[in-house]
Write a protein that holds these residues in place. Structure first.
Motif, PDB file in Angstrom:
ATOM      1  N   ILE A   1       0.587  -1.410  -0.050  1.00 36.69           N
ATOM      2  CA  ILE A   1      -0.228   0.318  -0.014  1.00 36.69           C
ATOM      3  C   ILE A   1       0.685   1.276  -0.210  1.00 36.69           C
ATOM      4  O   ILE A   1       0.418   2.387  -0.921  1.00 36.69           O
ATOM      5  CB  ILE A   1      -1.066  -0.590   0.796  1.00 36.69           C
ATOM      6  CG1 ILE A   1      -1.865  -1.164   1.225  1.00 36.69           C
ATOM      7  CG2 ILE A   1      -1.635   1.265   0.849  1.00 36.69           C
ATOM      8  CD1 ILE A   1      -3.065  -1.719   2.152  1.00 36.69           C
ATOM      9  N   GLU A   2       1.991   1.685   0.448  1.00 33.52           N
ATOM     10  CA  GLU A   2       2.240   2.777   1.131  1.00 33.52           C
ATOM     11  C   GLU A   2       4.348   2.164  -0.395  1.00 33.52           C
ATOM     12  O   GLU A   2       4.113   1.175  -0.394  1.00 33.52           O
ATOM     13  CB  GLU A   2       3.139   2.491   2.307  1.00 33.52           C
ATOM     14  CG  GLU A   2       2.579   2.563   3.431  1.00 33.52           C
ATOM     15  CD  GLU A   2       1.437   3.824   3.964  1.00 33.52           C
ATOM     16  OE1 GLU A   2       2.459   5.263   3.287  1.00 33.52           O
ATOM     17  OE2 GLU A   2       0.606   4.126   3.455  1.00 33.52           O
ATOM     18  N   PRO A   3       4.529   2.752  -0.736  1.00 39.57           N
ATOM     19  CA  PRO A   3       5.264   3.385  -2.130  1.00 39.57           C
ATOM     20  C   PRO A   3       6.499   2.590  -1.647  1.00 39.57           C
ATOM     21  O   PRO A   3       7.027   1.658  -2.347  1.00 39.57           O
ATOM     22  CB  PRO A   3       5.631   4.928  -2.507  1.00 39.57           C
ATOM     23  CG  PRO A   3       4.433   5.289  -2.188  1.00 39.57           C
ATOM     24  CD  PRO A   3       3.715   5.063  -0.823  1.00 39.57           C
ATOM     25  N   LEU A   4       7.355   2.600   0.003  1.00 38.62           N
ATOM     26  CA  LEU A   4       8.307   2.106   0.221  1.00 38.62           C
ATOM     27  C   LEU A   4       8.101   0.674   0.785  1.00 38.62           C
ATOM     28  O   LEU A   4       8.694   0.091   0.083  1.00 38.62           O
ATOM     29  CB  LEU A   4       8.534   2.550   1.719  1.00 38.62           C
ATOM     30  CG  LEU A   4      10.036   2.587   2.025  1.00 38.62           C
ATOM     31  CD1 LEU A   4      11.144   2.721   0.740  1.00 38.62           C
ATOM     32  CD2 LEU A   4      10.754   2.959   3.740  1.00 38.62           C
ATOM     33  N   ASP A   5       7.072   0.337   0.653  1.00 42.47           N
ATOM     34  CA  ASP A   5       6.245  -1.349   1.043  1.00 42.47           C
ATOM     35  C   ASP A   5       6.519  -1.845  -0.373  1.00 42.47           C
ATOM     36  O   ASP A   5       7.188  -3.074  -0.046  1.00 42.47           O
ATOM     37  CB  ASP A   5       5.500  -1.219   2.036  1.00 42.47           C
ATOM     38  CG  ASP A   5       5.448  -0.654   3.399  1.00 42.47           C
ATOM     39  OD1 ASP A   5       6.756  -0.649   3.751  1.00 42.47           O
ATOM     40  OD2 ASP A   5       4.770  -0.582   4.413  1.00 42.47           O
ATOM     41  N   LYS A   6       6.180  -1.244  -1.246  1.00 41.39           N
ATOM     42  CA  LYS A   6       5.365  -1.935  -2.281  1.00 41.39           C
ATOM     43  C   LYS A   6       6.935  -1.920  -2.713  1.00 41.39           C
ATOM     44  O   LYS A   6       6.982  -3.054  -3.985  1.00 41.39           O
ATOM     45  CB  LYS A   6       4.865  -0.949  -3.368  1.00 41.39           C
ATOM     46  CG  LYS A   6       5.034  -1.233  -4.723  1.00 41.39           C
ATOM     47  CD  LYS A   6       3.774   0.046  -5.784  1.00 41.39           C
ATOM     48  CE  LYS A   6       3.264  -0.558  -6.464  1.00 41.39           C
ATOM     49  NZ  LYS A   6       1.717   0.340  -7.462  1.00 41.39           N
ATOM     50  N   VAL A   7       7.742  -0.814  -2.567  1.00 42.42           N
ATOM     51  CA  VAL A   7       9.327  -1.486  -3.428  1.00 42.42           C
ATOM     52  C   VAL A   7      10.406  -3.083  -2.252  1.00 42.42           C
ATOM     53  O   VAL A   7      10.744  -3.786  -3.211  1.00 42.42           O
ATOM     54  CB  VAL A   7      10.425  -0.507  -3.110  1.00 42.42           C
ATOM     55  CG1 VAL A   7      11.865  -0.537  -3.134  1.00 42.42           C
ATOM     56  CG2 VAL A   7      10.200   1.209  -4.205  1.00 42.42           C
ATOM     57  N   HIS A   8      10.475  -2.762  -1.033  1.00 41.89           N
ATOM     58  CA  HIS A   8      10.879  -3.472  -0.444  1.00 41.89           C
ATOM     59  C   HIS A   8       9.924  -5.075  -1.434  1.00 41.89           C
ATOM     60  O   HIS A   8      10.566  -6.409  -1.223  1.00 41.89           O
ATOM     61  CB  HIS A   8      10.733  -3.410   0.917  1.00 41.89           C
ATOM     62  CG  HIS A   8      10.380  -4.121   1.778  1.00 41.89           C
ATOM     63  ND1 HIS A   8      12.516  -4.048   2.328  1.00 41.89           N
ATOM     64  CD2 HIS A   8      10.513  -4.668   2.597  1.00 41.89           C
ATOM     65  CE1 HIS A   8      12.695  -4.849   2.638  1.00 41.89           C
ATOM     66  NE2 HIS A   8      11.939  -5.555   3.110  1.00 41.89           N
ATOM     67  N   MET A   9       8.791  -5.279  -1.158  1.00 48.54           N
ATOM     68  CA  MET A   9       7.919  -6.353  -1.680  1.00 48.54           C
ATOM     69  C   MET A   9       8.703  -6.507  -2.704  1.00 48.54           C
ATOM     70  O   MET A   9       8.873  -8.026  -3.241  1.00 48.54           O
ATOM     71  CB  MET A   9       5.956  -6.206  -1.801  1.00 48.54           C
ATOM     72  CG  MET A   9       5.830  -7.329  -1.604  1.00 48.54           C
ATOM     73  SD  MET A   9       4.120  -7.301  -1.480  1.00 48.54           S
ATOM     74  CE  MET A   9       3.285  -8.902  -1.613  1.00 48.54           C
ATOM     75  N   ARG A  10       8.331  -5.938  -3.559  1.00 49.41           N
ATOM     76  CA  ARG A  10       9.081  -6.142  -5.295  1.00 49.41           C
ATOM     77  C   ARG A  10      10.495  -6.297  -5.649  1.00 49.41           C
ATOM     78  O   ARG A  10       9.984  -7.471  -6.022  1.00 49.41           O
ATOM     79  CB  ARG A  10       8.467  -4.699  -5.713  1.00 49.41           C
ATOM     80  CG  ARG A  10       8.954  -5.328  -7.708  1.00 49.41           C
ATOM     81  CD  ARG A  10       8.335  -5.585  -7.994  1.00 49.41           C
ATOM     82  NE  ARG A  10       6.880  -5.050  -8.286  1.00 49.41           N
ATOM     83  CZ  ARG A  10       5.449  -5.318  -8.244  1.00 49.41           C
ATOM     84  NH1 ARG A  10       5.853  -7.296  -7.902  1.00 49.41           N
ATOM     85  NH2 ARG A  10       4.978  -5.022  -8.186  1.00 49.41           N
TER      86      ARG A  10
END
Length: 166
Positions: A136-145
């Motif tokens: 949901i959060e941009p940083l979380d998205k990068v981390h998950m990716r």
């Protein structure tokens, strides 16, 4: 992760797409690779169900209030690293993955790669959700990716360009 047993229960609840030979093994390998990368301790259980677009749309409407078909849904059975335990096996029950094989076929064609690559990616993505990751959060998205791509490389399924899961 040591040699802890990982049980992946796969159910085919759709008839629109013939399940290719080797897909069940790929799904199991994908689940195992995520848990190894995350250094998950102890035996684990994951349920994966193959459905069609109509069924996943119903589930998406029921559980997420989004009356639209999607590719994969994750139903975590734990939070903050605490999971129910299967009393018969001692395995931690991580949750359920529901994958629309019909949508995965459509997306594989759309993105120009194999159905196996798409199904592997959706499984990896969903198992990360079962472990508590979100985008949901941009940083979380990068981390998950980053985690997804690491596992995809380990599985020999390469890097996906220009696609972000919703």
């Amino acid at each position: 992760m040591k040699n802890d047993k990982i049980r992946v229960v796969i159910t085919n609840s759709q008839k629109k797409v013939r399940i290719p030979t080797g897909l069940r093994m790929l799904i199991r390998r994908s689940c195992t690779a995520v848990l190894r990368n995350e250094e998950f301790e102890g035996p684990a259980e994951i349920s994966v169900t193959f459905v069609d677009n109509e069924e996943i749309r119903k589930l998406n409407a029921q559980y997420r209030n989004k009356d639209v078909e999607t590719d994969v849904l994750s139903f975590p059975m734990g939070s903050d690293g605490v999971y129910d335990t299967n009393m018969d096996t001692g395995a931690k029950i991580l949750g359920d993955v529901v994958l629309s094989v019909e949508k995965a076929m459509e997306q594989a064609e759309l993105y120009g790669h194999s159905f196996e690559r798409e199904a592997g990616y959706l499984t990896v993505h969903s198992v990360l959700h079962l472990l508590g990751y979100d985008h949901i959060e941009p940083l979380d998205k990068v981390h998950m990716r980053e985690k997804e791509e690491t596992v995809m490389q380990q599985l020999g399924l390469g890097i996906r360009l220009g696609y972000t899961a919703s």
